[in-house]
Design a protein around this motif. Structure first.
Motif, mmCIF file in Angstrom:
data_model
loop_
_atom_site.group_PDB
_atom_site.id
_atom_site.type_symbol
_atom_site.label_atom_id
_atom_site.label_comp_id
_atom_site.label_asym_id
_atom_site.label_seq_id
_atom_site.Cartn_x
_atom_site.Cartn_y
_atom_site.Cartn_z
ATOM 1 N N GLN A 1 51.540 -26.782 -8.419
ATOM 2 C CA GLN A 1 50.267 -27.475 -8.416
ATOM 3 C C GLN A 1 49.921 -27.862 -9.833
ATOM 4 O OE1 GLN A 1 47.521 -24.719 -6.742
ATOM 5 N NE2 GLN A 1 48.451 -24.756 -4.725
ATOM 6 N N HIS A 2 49.097 -28.877 -9.937
ATOM 7 C CA HIS A 2 48.640 -29.293 -11.262
ATOM 8 C C HIS A 2 47.773 -28.212 -11.881
ATOM 9 C CE1 HIS A 2 50.270 -33.284 -10.925
ATOM 10 N NE2 HIS A 2 49.730 -33.407 -9.735
ATOM 11 N N ILE A 3 47.820 -28.154 -13.189
ATOM 12 C CA ILE A 3 46.974 -27.208 -13.912
ATOM 13 C C ILE A 3 45.522 -27.624 -13.712
ATOM 14 C CG2 ILE A 3 46.318 -26.426 -16.219
ATOM 15 C CD1 ILE A 3 49.272 -26.804 -17.009
ATOM 16 N N HIS A 4 44.674 -26.647 -13.479
ATOM 17 C CA HIS A 4 43.252 -26.941 -13.375
ATOM 18 C C HIS A 4 42.451 -25.896 -14.139
ATOM 19 C CE1 HIS A 4 44.064 -24.256 -9.938
ATOM 20 N NE2 HIS A 4 42.834 -23.832 -10.104
ATOM 21 N N ASP A 5 41.275 -26.317 -14.608
ATOM 22 C CA ASP A 5 40.416 -25.439 -15.379
ATOM 23 C C ASP A 5 39.485 -24.668 -14.447
ATOM 24 O OD1 ASP A 5 41.408 -26.296 -17.835
ATOM 25 O OD2 ASP A 5 40.031 -27.991 -17.875
ATOM 26 N N ARG A 6 39.245 -23.419 -14.841
ATOM 27 C CA ARG A 6 38.232 -22.624 -14.151
ATOM 28 C C ARG A 6 36.968 -22.634 -14.997
ATOM 29 N NH1 ARG A 6 41.379 -17.207 -11.984
ATOM 30 N NH2 ARG A 6 42.554 -18.244 -10.361
ATOM 31 N N LYS A 7 35.858 -22.282 -14.393
ATOM 32 C CA LYS A 7 34.593 -22.287 -15.123
ATOM 33 C C LYS A 7 34.547 -21.238 -16.213
ATOM 34 C CE LYS A 7 32.150 -24.242 -11.347
ATOM 35 N NZ LYS A 7 31.061 -24.761 -10.797
ATOM 36 N N ASP A 8 35.404 -20.219 -16.138
ATOM 37 C CA ASP A 8 35.391 -19.163 -17.152
ATOM 38 C C ASP A 8 36.269 -19.508 -18.359
ATOM 39 O OD1 ASP A 8 37.927 -18.876 -16.128
ATOM 40 O OD2 ASP A 8 37.629 -16.859 -15.361
ATOM 41 N N GLY A 9 36.780 -20.733 -18.436
ATOM 42 C CA GLY A 9 37.558 -21.159 -19.586
ATOM 43 C C GLY A 9 39.057 -20.971 -19.441
ATOM 44 N N ARG A 10 39.516 -20.377 -18.347
ATOM 45 C CA ARG A 10 40.947 -20.202 -18.135
ATOM 46 C C ARG A 10 41.522 -21.429 -17.444
ATOM 47 N NH1 ARG A 10 41.532 -14.889 -14.796
ATOM 48 N NH2 ARG A 10 39.750 -15.792 -13.755
ATOM 49 N N THR A 11 42.827 -21.643 -17.625
ATOM 50 C CA THR A 11 43.526 -22.672 -16.865
ATOM 51 C C THR A 11 44.508 -21.982 -15.936
ATOM 52 O OG1 THR A 11 45.196 -22.929 -18.584
ATOM 53 C CG2 THR A 11 43.321 -24.421 -18.653
ATOM 54 N N VAL A 12 44.762 -22.596 -14.799
ATOM 55 C CA VAL A 12 45.619 -21.995 -13.780
ATOM 56 C C VAL A 12 46.598 -23.032 -13.269
ATOM 57 C CG1 VAL A 12 45.684 -20.880 -11.515
ATOM 58 C CG2 VAL A 12 43.796 -20.403 -13.059
ATOM 59 N N SER A 13 47.836 -22.605 -13.090
ATOM 60 C CA SER A 13 48.852 -23.413 -12.433
ATOM 61 C C SER A 13 49.514 -22.516 -11.402
ATOM 62 C CB SER A 13 49.876 -23.912 -13.451
ATOM 63 O OG SER A 13 50.849 -24.710 -12.809
ATOM 64 N N ALA A 14 49.877 -23.052 -10.258
ATOM 65 C CA ALA A 14 50.471 -22.235 -9.202
ATOM 66 C C ALA A 14 51.476 -23.063 -8.411
ATOM 67 C CB ALA A 14 49.388 -21.697 -8.269
ATOM 68 N N GLY A 15 52.360 -22.361 -7.727
ATOM 69 C CA GLY A 15 53.342 -23.031 -6.893
ATOM 70 C C GLY A 15 54.227 -22.024 -6.209
ATOM 71 N N GLU A 16 55.369 -22.484 -5.743
ATOM 72 C CA GLU A 16 56.311 -21.590 -5.069
ATOM 73 C C GLU A 16 57.729 -22.042 -5.362
ATOM 74 O OE1 GLU A 16 56.032 -23.524 -0.631
ATOM 75 O OE2 GLU A 16 54.576 -21.989 -1.177
ATOM 76 N N LEU A 17 58.637 -21.088 -5.231
ATOM 77 C CA LEU A 17 60.050 -21.375 -5.404
ATOM 78 C C LEU A 17 60.819 -20.601 -4.335
ATOM 79 C CD1 LEU A 17 61.512 -18.679 -6.990
ATOM 80 C CD2 LEU A 17 59.977 -19.493 -8.747
ATOM 81 N N TRP A 18 62.035 -21.050 -4.075
ATOM 82 C CA TRP A 18 62.869 -20.371 -3.096
ATOM 83 C C TRP A 18 63.649 -19.265 -3.783
ATOM 84 C CZ3 TRP A 18 62.849 -20.312 1.996
ATOM 85 C CH2 TRP A 18 62.196 -21.340 2.666
ATOM 86 N N GLY A 19 63.517 -18.045 -3.260
ATOM 87 C CA GLY A 19 64.291 -16.920 -3.747
ATOM 88 C C GLY A 19 65.404 -16.604 -2.764
ATOM 89 N N GLN A 20 66.145 -15.556 -3.041
ATOM 90 C CA GLN A 20 67.236 -15.155 -2.143
ATOM 91 C C GLN A 20 66.733 -14.781 -0.764
ATOM 92 O OE1 GLN A 20 69.154 -11.984 -4.420
ATOM 93 N NE2 GLN A 20 70.965 -13.279 -4.575
ATOM 94 N N ASN A 21 65.507 -14.264 -0.682
ATOM 95 C CA ASN A 21 64.979 -13.765 0.593
ATOM 96 C C ASN A 21 63.788 -14.563 1.105
ATOM 97 O OD1 ASN A 21 66.883 -11.643 0.548
ATOM 98 N ND2 ASN A 21 65.562 -10.521 -0.866
ATOM 99 N N GLY A 22 63.590 -15.760 0.606
ATOM 100 C CA GLY A 22 62.479 -16.583 1.072
ATOM 101 C C GLY A 22 61.618 -17.078 -0.074
ATOM 102 N N ILE A 23 60.437 -17.517 0.272
ATOM 103 C CA ILE A 23 59.538 -18.136 -0.696
ATOM 104 C C ILE A 23 58.913 -17.085 -1.611
ATOM 105 C CG2 ILE A 23 57.377 -19.427 -0.942
ATOM 106 C CD1 ILE A 23 58.085 -20.877 1.641
ATOM 107 N N ILE A 24 58.883 -17.421 -2.896
ATOM 108 C CA ILE A 24 58.205 -16.603 -3.903
ATOM 109 C C ILE A 24 57.069 -17.452 -4.449
ATOM 110 C CG2 ILE A 24 58.402 -15.467 -6.148
ATOM 111 C CD1 ILE A 24 61.411 -15.060 -5.496
ATOM 112 N N HIS A 25 55.859 -16.919 -4.375
ATOM 113 C CA HIS A 25 54.683 -17.602 -4.900
ATOM 114 C C HIS A 25 54.497 -17.195 -6.362
ATOM 115 C CE1 HIS A 25 53.531 -18.824 -0.845
ATOM 116 N NE2 HIS A 25 53.929 -17.613 -0.480
ATOM 117 N N TRP A 26 54.104 -18.157 -7.191
ATOM 118 C CA TRP A 26 53.837 -17.849 -8.593
ATOM 119 C C TRP A 26 52.512 -18.450 -9.014
ATOM 120 C CZ3 TRP A 26 53.197 -22.050 -11.731
ATOM 121 C CH2 TRP A 26 53.771 -23.258 -11.308
#
Length: 189
Positions: A1-26
């Motif tokens: 996902q695109h980086i987005h700002d939170r109201k507390d001043g932090r930025t967040v990016s998230a997504g998923e990748l395929w691991g050996q045993n299925g989807i890994i969220h990051w």
């Protein structure tokens, strides 16, 4: 996902990748700690199944002009995070430090600095046998032994670095922090 700002001043990016045993969220949450020169990114991984084999290369291309004229030194030791400090050759008291700390269900494979690290193919820079330090062609310099006892110095060179981290294969949740710290007096506060 695109980086987005939170109201507390932090930025967040998230997504998923395929691991050996299925989807890994990051998710990566980043912020500068108020009234400090620390920028911290918290990396979190989760999965419904055990991760299996997952290794990451955290790459940094820290540029101080001129590109070929700065030094790198590995610092750390007991009670300190492993980190690499990049300093200006002409003024080695100024620099930026890249580090890793707070590893949970993850381990540091090592770090590598190389003039061609950004050309590495998938998996190449994470081969544990090459995560041993700096490119031999860089030469060496003597870091300040009072500030960095036992630290190895490399350079001058155009230094690009990566930190290798492996997630615990049997875990379903893992995290670590990557730090970027200004070192205006040559020491990492």
């Amino acid at each position: 996902q695109h980086i987005h700002d939170r109201k507390d001043g932090r930025t967040v990016s998230a997504g998923e990748l395929w691991g050996q045993n299925g989807i890994i969220h990051w998710e990566i949450t980043s912020s500068t700690i108020p009234r400090t020169n620390w920028h911290v990114s918290t990396w979190t991984f989760s999965s419904a199944q055990a991760f299996g084999d997952v290794a990451l290369g955290i790459y940094a291309d820290i540029d101080i002009q001129p590109y070929t004229g700065f030094n790198g030194l590995i610092a750390g030791g007991q009670n300190h995070p492993n980190r690499l400090l990049i300093t200006d050759r002409e003024n080695p008291s100024e620099g930026i430090a890249l580090g890793v700390r707070a590893l949970k269900n993850a381990r540091l494979l090592g770090w590598v600095g190389s003039p061609d690290i950004y050309h590495g193919r998938n998996g190449e820079i994470l081969d544990e046998s090459i995560l041993t330090g700096a490119y031999s062609g860089w030469g060496s310099f003597r870091p300040d032994g009072g500030k960095y006892p036992g630290a190895a110095g490399y350079g001058p060179a155009d230094i690009a670095v990566a930190i290798g981290i492996e997630l615990k294969p049997s875990a379903k949740l893992a995290s670590f922090e990557i730090t970027l710290v200004g070192a205006p007096t040559g020491a990492i506060e």
